[in-house]
Design a protein around this motif. Structure first.
Motif, PDB file in Angstrom:
ATOM      1  N   GLN A 196      -1.661   4.614   3.442  1.00 47.75           N
ATOM      2  CA  GLN A 196      -2.005   5.166   2.133  1.00 47.75           C
ATOM      3  C   GLN A 196      -1.758   6.673   2.091  1.00 47.75           C
ATOM      4  OE1 GLN A 196      -6.127   4.912   1.082  1.00 47.75           O
ATOM      5  NE2 GLN A 196      -5.768   5.270  -1.074  1.00 47.75           N
ATOM      6  N   GLN A 197      -2.234   7.400   3.100  1.00 47.50           N
ATOM      7  CA  GLN A 197      -2.099   8.859   3.093  1.00 47.50           C
ATOM      8  C   GLN A 197      -0.650   9.306   3.251  1.00 47.50           C
ATOM      9  OE1 GLN A 197      -4.695  10.686   2.313  1.00 47.50           O
ATOM     10  NE2 GLN A 197      -6.077   8.936   2.345  1.00 47.50           N
ATOM     11  N   VAL A 198       0.041   8.720   4.231  1.00 47.03           N
ATOM     12  CA  VAL A 198       1.430   9.108   4.488  1.00 47.03           C
ATOM     13  C   VAL A 198       2.323   8.658   3.337  1.00 47.03           C
ATOM     14  CG1 VAL A 198       3.395   8.777   6.032  1.00 47.03           C
ATOM     15  CG2 VAL A 198       1.112   9.131   6.981  1.00 47.03           C
ATOM     16  N   GLY A 199       2.085   7.445   2.822  1.00 44.44           N
ATOM     17  CA  GLY A 199       2.878   6.966   1.694  1.00 44.44           C
ATOM     18  C   GLY A 199       2.691   7.838   0.470  1.00 44.44           C
ATOM     19  N   GLY A 200       1.446   8.281   0.236  1.00 44.87           N
ATOM     20  CA  GLY A 200       1.204   9.159  -0.896  1.00 44.87           C
ATOM     21  C   GLY A 200       1.950  10.476  -0.779  1.00 44.87           C
ATOM     22  N   MET A 249       0.828  -1.203   0.000  1.00 48.00           N
ATOM     23  CA  MET A 249       0.000   0.000   0.000  1.00 48.00           C
ATOM     24  C   MET A 249       0.862   1.252   0.000  1.00 48.00           C
ATOM     25  SD  MET A 249      -2.790   1.645  -0.133  1.00 48.00           S
ATOM     26  CE  MET A 249      -4.190   0.566   0.176  1.00 48.00           C
ATOM     27  N   LEU A 250       1.959   1.237   0.736  1.00 48.88           N
ATOM     28  CA  LEU A 250       2.857   2.386   0.791  1.00 48.88           C
ATOM     29  C   LEU A 250       3.360   2.747  -0.601  1.00 48.88           C
ATOM     30  CD1 LEU A 250       4.482   4.273   2.840  1.00 48.88           C
ATOM     31  CD2 LEU A 250       6.351   2.669   2.475  1.00 48.88           C
ATOM     32  N   PHE A 251       3.863   1.742  -1.336  1.00 50.89           N
ATOM     33  CA  PHE A 251       4.425   2.017  -2.652  1.00 50.89           C
ATOM     34  C   PHE A 251       3.343   2.295  -3.687  1.00 50.89           C
ATOM     35  CE2 PHE A 251       8.078  -0.109  -0.698  1.00 50.89           C
ATOM     36  CZ  PHE A 251       9.101   0.745  -1.095  1.00 50.89           C
ATOM     37  N   LEU A 252       2.190   1.640  -3.561  1.00 50.89           N
ATOM     38  CA  LEU A 252       1.097   1.930  -4.480  1.00 50.89           C
ATOM     39  C   LEU A 252       0.626   3.365  -4.301  1.00 50.89           C
ATOM     40  CD1 LEU A 252      -0.942   0.860  -6.583  1.00 50.89           C
ATOM     41  CD2 LEU A 252      -2.439   0.234  -4.675  1.00 50.89           C
ATOM     42  N   ALA A 253       0.506   3.816  -3.051  1.00 52.33           N
ATOM     43  CA  ALA A 253       0.084   5.194  -2.790  1.00 52.33           C
ATOM     44  C   ALA A 253       1.093   6.195  -3.333  1.00 52.33           C
ATOM     45  CB  ALA A 253      -0.118   5.407  -1.287  1.00 52.33           C
ATOM     46  N   CYS A 254       2.381   5.874  -3.239  1.00 52.63           N
ATOM     47  CA  CYS A 254       3.409   6.736  -3.820  1.00 52.63           C
ATOM     48  C   CYS A 254       3.119   6.992  -5.293  1.00 52.63           C
ATOM     49  CB  CYS A 254       4.789   6.083  -3.689  1.00 52.63           C
ATOM     50  SG  CYS A 254       5.466   6.031  -2.019  1.00 52.63           S
TER      51      CYS A 254
END
Length: 491
Positions: free
Chosen positions: A389-393, A260-265
Motif C-alpha cells: 500500500q505505501q510503496v504503491g501509493g 492493493m498496489l493499483f488501489l493505493a496508486c
C-alpha cells in the motif's frame, strides 16, 4: 492499550494531516507542484520500504526497546521538519519520520500479542488498534485544517513532538519487555529495495519536470532497475529475507497484492490532487478542506461494514470487483472538474463513490492477503500488504505527477497567448519573474493537469478490477477457512 493506540494514531494520521498543509508548504518553501509530491513520498517510501525490517528488529532486539526508539525518532524528525527552512531539510525530516514510523508501527501491533492474553482481551485490543488505524485519516484531515488555519503549517509537524515524548515515557513504565528471538537483519534487502523504489519514483518526478530524455531521468530509471534486480536476488538467497517471495506463489495472495498496489496508486493521487484543487481553485480554507474530505472516512466505514456483513454469503471476490469499479466511477467523474466546478456539484458525489469502493476493497483485501498463511507468517503477510500500500501509493503518485506535469505544460502553452493579450503590466512583470500564469489562467492550467491525472488514476482502479476478476479464485464456501487464518493487518 492507550500507549499502543496513541502511537498508531500518530503514525497513521501523519499522512493526511500533512496533506491539508501541502498548498501552504508549497508557498513557504518554494516547491513546484511536481516536487511537492515528495513531501508525501519521502515519508511513505521509507515507511513502506522499512516496515518489515522494523518488525523484525523488534523481534530480535526486544519490542519495548525498539518501540520507544521508533517513537522518539519519529518525534525528533517531526521537530526537525517543523523547523525546516528549505525543501531539502523538510524532505530529509519526512524520510526520517518514515524510518521512525516503520520501526514503531509494526512493533506496536506485535506488542498486543505479548501484552494481552489470547481470547476476548486480545480480540478487543485488536479491535481498538484497527479502529484507530481506520479513524486516523479522518482525524488527521480535521486536525491538519485547524492547525494550519489557526496556527501555521509547521504545527502539523510540531504537534507530534509532545505526543511522542508522552508515549515514550509511558511505554517505559507500563509495557513489559518482550523475549528476544535470535534472527538475521536483512539490511541488504531493505536498503536495495527502498533505494530502488526511491530511484524509480525520482525518475518519474524528474521526467515530469525535465522530460524523458533528461540524462538524470534516464540514470534514475537505470539505477532503479539495478537496485530492484539486486533486491530480488538478495531476497531469493537470504536465510531470513525481509520480503518472503514465496508469499507470491499463492495466486489469490499475489492477486490481492496487485489489487492493493493499483488501489493505493489511485488513493494517494486522489487525495494529493484534490487537496490542491479545493484549496487553490475552489478557494477553500484549510479547515474547509479538512471537512470536505470527512465524508470519505464515513462512507469507507459504511462500505466496510456492509461488506463484512455480506462476505459470508457472497465471498470476497464480488466486493473486490465492485469496489474497484465504484472507485473508478468516482475518479472518472472527477475528470470533468473545471474552474467553474463546485464542491457539491462536482466533488462530493465522486468522492463518495470512491470511498464506497475503498471500503469494499479494504475488508476483502485484508482477508485474502491472510488466507492460507501459517500463524508464524501471518505478520509477514500482513506487513507485506501494508508495504504494498505505501510503496504503491508513492509509485502511483509519481506517475500521476508526471501526467499532471505534461498536461499542465500543454495547457499553459495554450493559455499564454490569451494571457499576453489581456495582461496588465504588473501581471506581465510577475509572469517574467516566476514563469507562472496568474489566475484565472493559472487555475485553468492546474485544473487541466488534475483532470488528466484523474484519468490515469481511474485506469489504475480498472486494472485492479481486472485482476480481481481474472486472478482471484475463491468461493463463499471457502470463507470459513479463510477467516480461520485472519489476523488484523493493522493498516
Amino acid at each position: 492499550m492507550f500507549v499502543i493506540a496513541s502511537c498508531q494514531l500518530m503514525v497513521v494520521l501523519d499522512i493526511t494531516i500533512v496533506n491539508i498543509a501541502l498548498p501552504h508548504i508549497q508557498t513557504a518553501l518554494g516547491f513546484s507542484t511536481e516536487s511537492l509530491s515528495w513531501v508525501v513520498s519521502a515519508y511513505t517510501l521509507t515507511f513502506g520500504g522499512l516496515l518489515l525490517l522494523g518488525g523484525r528488529t523488534g523481534d530480535i532486539l526486544g519490542r519495548r526497546r525498539v518501540f520507544i526508539t521508533g517513537v522518539l525518532v519519529f518525534g525528533l524528525a517531526s521537530l526537525l521538519g517543523g523547523f525546516a527552512q528549505n525543501a531539502g531539510q523538510l524532505l530529509a525530516a519526512r524520510a526520517l519520520q518514515g524510518v521512525g514510523g516503520a520501526v514503531a508501527s509494526p512493533t506496536a501491533l506485535a506488542l498486543i500479542t505479548t501484552t494481552f492474553r489470547e481470547g476476548p482481551a486480545r480480540n478487543r485490543a485488536f479491535g481498538v488498534f484497527a479502529a484507530v488505524s481506520a479513524g486516523g485519516g479522518a482525524i488527521g484531515l480535521l486536525a491538519g485544517g485547524m492547525l494550519v488555519e489557526w496556527l501555521d503549517w509547521r504545527w502539523v509537524l510540531f504537534v507530534n513532538v509532545p505526543i511522542a515524548l508522552v508515549i515514550a515515557l509511558l511505554a517505559a513504565r507500563v509495557i513489559r519487555e518482550s523475549e528476544r528471538h535470535p534472527g538475521h537483519f536483512d539490511f541488504a534487502g531493505a536498503l536495495t529495495g527502498t533505494l530502488g523504489m526511491v530511484s524509480l519514483v525520482y525518475g518519474f518526478i524528474r521526467a515530469a519536470q525535465d522530460g524523458w530524455r533528461d540524462p538524470l531521468t534516464l540514470t534514475s530509471f537505470g539505477t532503479a532497475v539495478v537496485l530492484l534486480g539486486s533486491f530480488l536476488l538478495i531476497e531469493r538467497r537470504s536465510r531470513q529475507p525481509i520480503t518472503p517471495l514465496h508469499m507470491f506463489a499463492d495466486r489469490n495472495r499475489s492477486g490481492t497484492y496487485g489489487i492493493m498496489l493499483f488501489l493505493a496508486c489511485a488513493i494517494f493521487g486522489m487525495f494529493f490532487f484534490l487537496t490542491l484543487f479545493v484549496q487553490n481553485v475552489l478557494d477553500f480554507s484549510p479547515i474547509q478542506a479538512g471537512l470536505a474530505f470527512l465524508p470519505v472516512s464515513v462512507v469507507v466505514a459504511v462500505g466496510a461494514g456492509i461488506t463484512a456483513h455480506l462476505l459470508p454469503k457472497f465471498g470476497p471476490k464480488p466486493f473486490m470487483v465492485l469496489g474497484a469499479l465504484s472507485a473508478a466511477t468516482g475518479l472518472g467523474w472527477l475528470t470533468r472538474t473545471d474552474i467553474h466546478s463546485t464542491y457539491l456539484g462536482s466533488v462530493l458525489g465522486p468522492i463518495l463513490f470512491f470511498a464506497l469502493g475503498m471500503g469494499m476493497q479494504f475488508v476483502s483485501l485484508t482477508l485474502m492477503a491472510l488466507s492460507n498463511v501459517p500463524d508464524r507468517e501471518s505478520g509477514a503477510a500482513s506487513g507485506l500488504l501494508n508495504t504494498t500500500q505505501q510503496v504503491g501509493g508513492s509509485l502511483g503518485l509519481s506517475i500521476l505527477v508526471t501526467v499532471f506535469g505534461t498536461a499542465s505544460r500543454n495547457e499553459a502553452e495554450e493559455q499564454v497567448p490569451a494571457f499576453l493579450a489581456t495582461a496588465r503590466p504588473g501581471q506581465l512583470l510577475m509572469f517574467e519573474r516566476t514563469n507562472r500564469l496568474p489566475d484565472p489562467w493559472g487555475d485553468e492550467v492546474l485544473t487541466a493537469g488534475v483532470s488528466a491525472a484523474f484519468v490515469v488514476a481511474a485506469l489504475f482502479t480498472l486494472v485492479g478490477a481486472l485482476i480481481a476478476l481474472f486472478a482471484i479464485q475463491v468461493r463463499p464456501a471457502d470463507l470459513e477457512r479463510l477467516q480461520g487464518n485472519h489476523v488484523p493487518a493493522g493498516r
